[in-house]
Design a protein around this motif. Structure first.
Motif, PDB file in Angstrom:
ATOM      1  N   ASP A 155     -15.941  59.555 -32.567  1.00 10.62           N
ATOM      2  CA  ASP A 155     -16.510  59.244 -33.719  1.00 10.62           C
ATOM      3  C   ASP A 155     -18.202  59.095 -33.405  1.00 10.62           C
ATOM      4  N   VAL A 157      -5.994  65.075 -28.558  1.00 12.42           N
ATOM      5  CA  VAL A 157      -6.148  63.762 -28.334  1.00 12.42           C
ATOM      6  C   VAL A 157      -6.350  63.367 -27.002  1.00 12.42           C
ATOM      7  N   ARG A 188      -8.063  62.393 -35.963  1.00 16.04           N
ATOM      8  CA  ARG A 188      -8.827  62.596 -35.023  1.00 16.04           C
ATOM      9  C   ARG A 188      -8.766  61.309 -34.088  1.00 16.04           C
ATOM     10  N   TRP A 247      -7.141  69.332 -32.907  1.00 17.75           N
ATOM     11  CA  TRP A 247      -7.648  67.962 -32.262  1.00 17.75           C
ATOM     12  C   TRP A 247      -6.952  67.668 -31.238  1.00 17.75           C
ATOM     13  N   ASP A 249      -8.781  58.849 -30.859  1.00 23.51           N
ATOM     14  CA  ASP A 249      -9.057  58.669 -29.502  1.00 23.51           C
ATOM     15  C   ASP A 249      -7.798  58.499 -28.645  1.00 23.51           C
ATOM     16  N   ARG A 292      -4.449  65.470 -36.955  1.00 19.02           N
ATOM     17  CA  ARG A 292      -5.754  66.303 -37.139  1.00 19.02           C
ATOM     18  C   ARG A 292      -6.797  65.770 -38.317  1.00 19.02           C
ATOM     19  N   ASN A 295      -8.774  70.416 -42.047  1.00 23.86           N
ATOM     20  CA  ASN A 295      -8.445  69.659 -40.613  1.00 23.86           C
ATOM     21  C   ASN A 295      -8.400  70.348 -39.417  1.00 23.86           C
TER      22      ASN A 295
END
Length: 435
Positions: free
Chosen positions: A13, A211, A166, A209, A168, A163, A206
């Motif tokens: 972010d 991870v 998102r 993503w 971490d 997605r 979306n």
């Protein structure tokens, strides 16, 4: 307190806020297994989200005044667990507040829902206790139960959530579910499949993503699944918040000041120290091939995970294995290489050829076991160096002579090693081009 290194070096972010997603099977699991950590993360400023797979329709009920909600008992309300689900949903909402969770969502509800898919809910599968003291499947598992649904379907729902959020870090159960509950085991399978799916499949709203970090919950049971080579983190979470969150689940837990009991009413110490084991570090150059099959083959229930990062101890083990195997093959091959047979006027060094076949098989075995072509080459080099030492005379004769059999064996080692090394390198190039 969250120890350094548990979270990625920097959050994805842009405002510097870490995002974490916890995936649990039933209301109360989040508080009992990870409540202290969730509260510590939330109170440190992280955004903590919770995905709950079911509403716990078939849970055991402790308070006598609510006992009629427990299914399968004489005099219970025969509603399939709908009444208990409503109560446990309310309990979960209170626990979420106590833990400071940013967002809680049920599987099959937006945003844990595939685009253009009707909202759905997944039932608690129930369980029974096996003779070994671990949970196992119930005698009867009703239609719509979470553990009996399509893995492709529930993984796709979870991937949609990943997605959208998102995160971490994603945290869920170990492969055995902690204590064997079918829903916990399936949660692990669903989450790992979803992480891979989210990395390769997205939509206009979306995007895909990957991870960065995935952890599994380290069970406090003595027979817990534990990989000694993977990093383990112990987090001293917030005890007061965990205690109050567990107290919110009054149908499932009895909480005293420093201990708690489940439906067996056996009290055990209450602790906010919770363990997590590293399961996956995202690698940008690796795309989950099984995730691609999930996306391309609806209805096919497959599970896999990306390989974890190897530690120094892993490579030491591989290296010692290659050293031992190389010396052993050199000794066996040298003992065998001098066997020959005459075919007409031609001398066939079948012992040397058989020894080279043995070398090729061991190189291939070590290479596949370690997933390292380099290690296979190293094994060949060790074999060659050892045989060179055998060819040096000690006294009147050497173990490997300069005759046909000796030359085929000694120089054949180099040829076999180079050929297999080149074959592995070319295979890697071709696979990269296909991607």
């Amino acid at each position: 307190m969250i120890p350094p290194g548990f979270l990625p070096a920097r959050p994805a972010d842009t405002d510097g806020t870490y995002r974490l997603l916890f995936v649990h099977a039933h209301p109360d699991d989040e508080s009992i297994a990870t409540g202290g950590t969730m509260a510590a993360l939330a109170h440190s400023g992280a955004q903590v989200s919770l995905l709950t797979a079911t509403r716990g329709e078939l849970g055991e009920v402790i308070p006598a005044e609510l006992k009629q909600l427990e299914q399968g008992l004489p005099g219970s309300v025969l509603d399939g667990g709908a009444g208990l689900a409503r109560v446990r949903t309310e309990e979960l909402a209170q626990a979420v507040v106590e833990l400071g969770i940013t967002r809680q969502v049920f599987l099959g509800e937006f945003p844990a829902l595939m685009p253009a898919f009707a909202p759905t809910s997944y039932r608690d599968s129930g369980m029974s206790w096996g003779p070994d003291g671990r949970a196992q499947a119930a005698a009867t598992v009703l239609p719509g139960s979470f553990s009996r649904t399509s893995l492709q379907e529930v993984a796709a729902h979870t991937a949609a959530l990943i997605r959208a959020l998102r995160p971490d870090v994603v945290i869920t159960y170990a492969a055995d579910g902690g204590y064997g509950h079918p829903d916990h085991v399936y949660c692990h399978q669903m989450t790992i499949a979803a992480i891979e799916l989210a990395a390769v499949a997205g939509d206009a709203q979306n995007l895909a993503w990957n991870v960065p970090l995935t952890y599994t919950i380290l069970s406090d049971r003595p027979e817990r699944a534990h990989d000694p080579a993977a990093a383990v983190w112990w987090i001293e979470g917030e005890l007061d918040a965990k205690r109050e969150a567990m107290r919110a689940h009054r149908t499932q837990v009895v909480v005293a000041e420093d201990c708690f009991a489940l439906s067996d009413l056996e009290f055990r110490p209450l602790s906010a120290k919770e363990g997590f084991q590293l399961f996956r570090i995202a690698r940008q150059d690796v795309v989950g091939s099984r995730a691609a099959s999930l996306a391309a083959s609806p209805g096919e229930d497959t599970v896999s995970s990306e390989p974890r990062q190897r530690s120094i101890s892993d490579w030491m083990g591989y290296g010692l294995s290659a050293l031992f195997a190389g010396v052993l093959v050199a000794a066996l091959g040298t003992m065998l290489h001098s066997r020959t047979s005459m075919i007409g006027q031609f001398q066939l060094p079948w012992g040397a050829l058989l020894a080279l076949l043995l070398l090729g098989a061991v190189i291939t075995l070590i290479r596949n076991w370690s997933s390292s072509a380099t290690l296979g080459v190293i094994l060949g080099v060790i074999t060659y160096v050892t045989c060179v030492m055998f060819s040096i005379p000690h006294g009147q004769v050497a173990l490997i002579m300069g005759d046909l059999a000796g030359s085929v064996w000694l120089y054949g080692i180099a040829v076999v090693t180079v050929i297999l090394g080149a074959q592995a390198a070319l295979g890697k190039v071709f696979r990269a081009r296909k991607k």
